[in-house]
Write an enzyme that holds these catalytic residues in place. Structure first.
Site, mmCIF file in Angstrom:
data_model
loop_
_atom_site.group_PDB
_atom_site.id
_atom_site.type_symbol
_atom_site.label_atom_id
_atom_site.label_comp_id
_atom_site.label_asym_id
_atom_site.label_seq_id
_atom_site.Cartn_x
_atom_site.Cartn_y
_atom_site.Cartn_z
ATOM 1 N N GLY A 136 0.811 -1.214 0.000
ATOM 2 C CA GLY A 136 0.000 0.000 0.000
ATOM 3 C C GLY A 136 0.842 1.259 0.000
ATOM 4 N N LEU A 137 0.953 1.871 -1.162
ATOM 5 C CA LEU A 137 1.670 3.146 -1.262
ATOM 6 C C LEU A 137 0.715 4.229 -1.783
ATOM 7 C CD1 LEU A 137 4.409 4.656 -1.067
ATOM 8 C CD2 LEU A 137 4.811 4.033 -3.454
ATOM 9 N N GLU A 139 -2.385 6.574 -2.662
ATOM 10 C CA GLU A 139 -3.559 7.043 -1.907
ATOM 11 C C GLU A 139 -4.521 7.735 -2.870
ATOM 12 O OE1 GLU A 139 -2.140 9.482 1.302
ATOM 13 O OE2 GLU A 139 -1.316 7.732 2.344
ATOM 14 N N ARG A 275 -4.929 -17.133 -42.434
ATOM 15 C CA ARG A 275 -6.109 -16.393 -42.924
ATOM 16 C C ARG A 275 -5.953 -16.053 -44.413
ATOM 17 N NH1 ARG A 275 -11.447 -15.534 -42.367
ATOM 18 N NH2 ARG A 275 -12.035 -13.383 -42.850
ATOM 19 N N GLY A 346 -8.249 -8.756 -37.599
ATOM 20 C CA GLY A 346 -9.555 -8.255 -38.032
ATOM 21 C C GLY A 346 -10.580 -8.398 -36.919
ATOM 22 N N GLU A 370 3.125 1.456 -11.102
ATOM 23 C CA GLU A 370 4.583 1.404 -10.858
ATOM 24 C C GLU A 370 5.286 2.563 -11.547
ATOM 25 O OE1 GLU A 370 6.220 -1.090 -9.197
ATOM 26 O OE2 GLU A 370 4.628 -2.565 -8.968
HETATM 27 C C1 LIG Z 1 -4.787 -1.986 -11.740
HETATM 28 C C2 LIG Z 1 -3.879 -1.158 -10.878
HETATM 29 C C3 LIG Z 1 -3.167 -1.766 -9.838
HETATM 30 C C4 LIG Z 1 -2.356 -0.991 -8.987
HETATM 31 N N1 LIG Z 1 -1.693 -1.600 -7.951
HETATM 32 C C5 LIG Z 1 -1.051 -0.841 -7.014
HETATM 33 C C6 LIG Z 1 -0.502 -1.438 -5.832
HETATM 34 O O1 LIG Z 1 -0.517 -2.665 -5.663
HETATM 35 N N2 LIG Z 1 0.042 -0.630 -4.887
HETATM 36 C C7 LIG Z 1 0.092 0.727 -5.019
HETATM 37 O O2 LIG Z 1 0.582 1.406 -4.106
HETATM 38 N N3 LIG Z 1 -0.415 1.326 -6.144
HETATM 39 C C8 LIG Z 1 -0.985 0.579 -7.133
HETATM 40 N N4 LIG Z 1 -1.526 1.166 -8.270
HETATM 41 C C9 LIG Z 1 -1.526 2.620 -8.364
HETATM 42 C C10 LIG Z 1 -0.568 3.177 -9.415
HETATM 43 O O3 LIG Z 1 0.763 2.997 -9.030
HETATM 44 C C11 LIG Z 1 -0.952 4.639 -9.653
HETATM 45 O O4 LIG Z 1 -2.187 4.624 -10.370
HETATM 46 C C12 LIG Z 1 0.094 5.403 -10.429
HETATM 47 O O5 LIG Z 1 1.221 5.637 -9.621
HETATM 48 C C13 LIG Z 1 -0.434 6.768 -10.954
HETATM 49 O O6 LIG Z 1 -1.091 7.461 -9.962
HETATM 50 P P1 LIG Z 1 -2.552 8.072 -10.274
HETATM 51 O O7 LIG Z 1 -3.388 7.016 -10.873
HETATM 52 O O8 LIG Z 1 -3.015 8.732 -9.031
HETATM 53 O O9 LIG Z 1 -2.297 9.152 -11.392
HETATM 54 P P2 LIG Z 1 -1.841 10.681 -11.180
HETATM 55 O O10 LIG Z 1 -0.611 10.731 -10.336
HETATM 56 O O11 LIG Z 1 -3.010 11.482 -10.771
HETATM 57 O O12 LIG Z 1 -1.437 11.073 -12.671
HETATM 58 C C14 LIG Z 1 -2.409 11.391 -13.673
HETATM 59 C C15 LIG Z 1 -1.650 11.791 -14.939
HETATM 60 O O13 LIG Z 1 -0.832 12.936 -14.681
HETATM 61 C C16 LIG Z 1 0.514 12.664 -15.033
HETATM 62 N N5 LIG Z 1 1.407 13.388 -14.130
HETATM 63 C C17 LIG Z 1 1.489 13.288 -12.779
HETATM 64 N N6 LIG Z 1 2.440 14.093 -12.304
HETATM 65 C C18 LIG Z 1 3.007 14.713 -13.374
HETATM 66 C C19 LIG Z 1 4.084 15.645 -13.538
HETATM 67 N N7 LIG Z 1 4.783 16.114 -12.500
HETATM 68 N N8 LIG Z 1 4.357 16.062 -14.792
HETATM 69 C C20 LIG Z 1 3.680 15.590 -15.856
HETATM 70 N N9 LIG Z 1 2.666 14.712 -15.762
HETATM 71 C C21 LIG Z 1 2.352 14.263 -14.543
HETATM 72 C C22 LIG Z 1 0.655 11.162 -14.940
HETATM 73 O O14 LIG Z 1 1.702 10.682 -15.769
HETATM 74 C C23 LIG Z 1 -0.715 10.681 -15.424
HETATM 75 O O15 LIG Z 1 -0.719 10.657 -16.819
HETATM 76 C C24 LIG Z 1 -2.268 0.411 -9.186
HETATM 77 C C25 LIG Z 1 -2.954 0.991 -10.258
HETATM 78 C C26 LIG Z 1 -3.737 0.229 -11.104
HETATM 79 C C27 LIG Z 1 -4.472 0.889 -12.235
#
Ligand SMILES: Cc1cc2nc3c(=O)[nH]c(=O)nc-3n(C[C@H](O)[C@H](O)[C@H](O)COP(=O)(O)OP(=O)(O)OC[C@H]3O[C@@H](n4cnc5c(N)ncnc54)[C@H](O)[C@@H]3O)c2cc1C
Length: 391
Positions: A136-137, A139, A275, A346, A370
């Site tokens: 859990g990292l 939020e 195909r 297709g 990640e």
């Molecule tokens: C199916 C799934 C499983 C996951 N599993 C885990 C898990 O096990 N543990 C865990 O801790 N997390 C997990 N995650 C979370 C994942 O690591 C985060 O979704 C990811 O780090 C992006 O955070 P966010 O979705 O809040 O996007 P945001 O941080 O809100 O980003 C939204 C967009 O803004 C861009 N952005 C952000 N900051 C900047 C910047 N400074 N400059 C330019 N662009 C920027 C990003 O690239 C992205 O395109 C999971 C996510 C998914 C979808």
């Protein structure tokens, strides 16, 4: 549909692998063909995590490939670990996610930052799958910027009181233990091992995903959870600790994505040969050859990148920025190949008769979690220019 996967090796990269690497890969490949391929499409369609595959994942060494054997791990080198992730993601990115989380995000921090008692208590059971873990990292308000997390704990004698929420957590709905990153009263980040039965801890599942449907994702909610102090990882604190775990997991993803791409390429090549349109196989047309030729070129480049990164990792020389580059490149490569491969099929490409559409949807999560595609670019940018463009 029978799994007739044949691995492409255009630049004879197999000759760079050891006998042990080839054996590990073969065992994982055989297991995926026998146990994963027959059921995984149905699991994805039904949004069901195949928990019955956990013991098989453990038996091929996918839970803690790089953890020493004294703690139940497979004791493999970085390339062995990478090959395992490649084969499992060839089956499905969701299963590889479970293996990555268990190995790099739960076992790795306990092994690297845990006390001897924590290692003895958790690692052997995590290696067999008797215990399953999550990490859990992220939020709700802190994704790409986990350093500003608000989940926190307060000292209360022999235990601490944990409050906060994590979101998008793979394995959360069924995990027995969670490695949770939270701030102490001084604002310093620490890792805590939270167990499922601790009062005030809940893990609601996240539904309606179009991606990683065969993987269970959820939240981690902490309401005054009493966590014994002996469950705090003692050997490292600060944001660097979870980032080290992410380096290890991202390394595995750089290999895993090649597996998904290889499966799409192999499927498209086979289909194009069979195909017939306009009285000849579509593989005999220049346009489909262009797609297939570009796919094998990109896969070969990604294989070389992963192999070299593995050598650097074995030598203890791989940097965070190098791992970022490989994760970013190889996942984007797999996303592009999945899209092209789907077009080669297709209309059949949109069905569950073939694995391509499932890989394509899965990879939308892999390119986001990640560290997003953009964030990895910023890591490379910072590394080569010395300027931090995040804030
Ligand atoms: C199916 C799934 C499983 C996951 N599993 C885990 C898990 O096990 N543990 C865990 O801790 N997390 C997990 N995650 C979370 C994942 O690591 C985060 O979704 C990811 O780090 C992006 O955070 P966010 O979705 O809040 O996007 P945001 O941080 O809100 O980003 C939204 C967009 O803004 C861009 N952005 C952000 N900051 C900047 C910047 N400074 N400059 C330019 N662009 C920027 C990003 O690239 C992205 O395109 C999971 C996510 C998914 C979808």
């Amino acid at each position: 549909m029978k799994d007739s996967f044949t691995s492409p090796d255009y630049y004879k990269i197999d000759s760079l692998l050891t006998e042990e690497h080839l054996l590990i890969r073969q065992a994982a490949r055989d297991w995926v063909k026998k146990e994963v391929s027959p059921i995984i499409e149905d699991c994805a369609q039904k949004a069901r995590f195949p928990s019955e595959l956990c013991s098989g994942l453990a038996s091929v060494g996918a839970f803690g490939p790089h953890i020493p054997t004294e703690y139940g791990g497979a004791g493999l080198d970085a390339i062995g670990y990478g090959l395992l992730m490649q084969e499992i993601e060839r089956g499905d990115s969701g299963l590889r996610s479970t293996a990555s989380v268990q190995s790099s995000l739960v076992m790795y921090p306990i092994w690297k930052f845990g006390s001897e008692a924590q290692k003895q208590k958790y690692l052997p059971k995590l290696a067999t799958g008797e215990l399953m873990g999550c990490f859990g990292l992220t939020e709700p308000d802190h994704g790409s910027n986990p350093g500003d997390m608000t989940t926190h704990f307060k000292d209360a004698g022999d235990h601490v009181i944990l409050n906060g929420a994590k979101m998008w957590i793979s394995n959360a709905p069924f995990a027995d233990v969670a490695v949770v990153w939270a701030k102490n009263e001084q604002g310093r980040i620490h890792g805590l091992i939270v167990e499922r039965d601790m009062e005030g801890f809940s893990t609601p599942e996240t539904h309606n995903k179009w991606s990683l449907r065969a993987s269970a994702t959820g939240e981690l909610l902490f309401q005054n959870v009493k966590v014994p102090k002996e469950n705090i990882l003692p050997e490292k604190s600060g944001l660097g600790a979870p980032l080290m775990c992410l380096d290890s997991a991202r390394y595995g993803i750089a290999w895993g994505a090649i597996g998904a791409a290889m499966d799409c390429y192999d499927t498209a090549l086979r289909y194009a040969q069979e195909r017939i349109q306009f009285d000849k196989p579509i593989a005999a047309t220049q346009l489909q050859q262009k797609k297939l030729a570009e796919m094998i070129t990109e896969i070969t480049k990604a294989q070389l990148l992963a192999w070299r990164l593995g050598v650097l990792q074995n030598e203890g020389e791989a940097t965070t920025a190098q791992i970022s580059m490989a994760k970013r490149n190889n996942v984007a490569m797999a996303v592009a190949i999945a899209r092209e491969a789907r077009q080669v099929l297709g209309a059949m490409g949109i069905t569950g008769e073939y694995s391509i559409m499932r890989h394509m949807m899965n990879l939308e999560s892999v390119i986001t979690y990640e560290g997003t595609h953009d964030i990895h670019l910023l890591i490379t940018g910072m590394d080569i220019t010395g300027h931090n463009a995040f804030r």
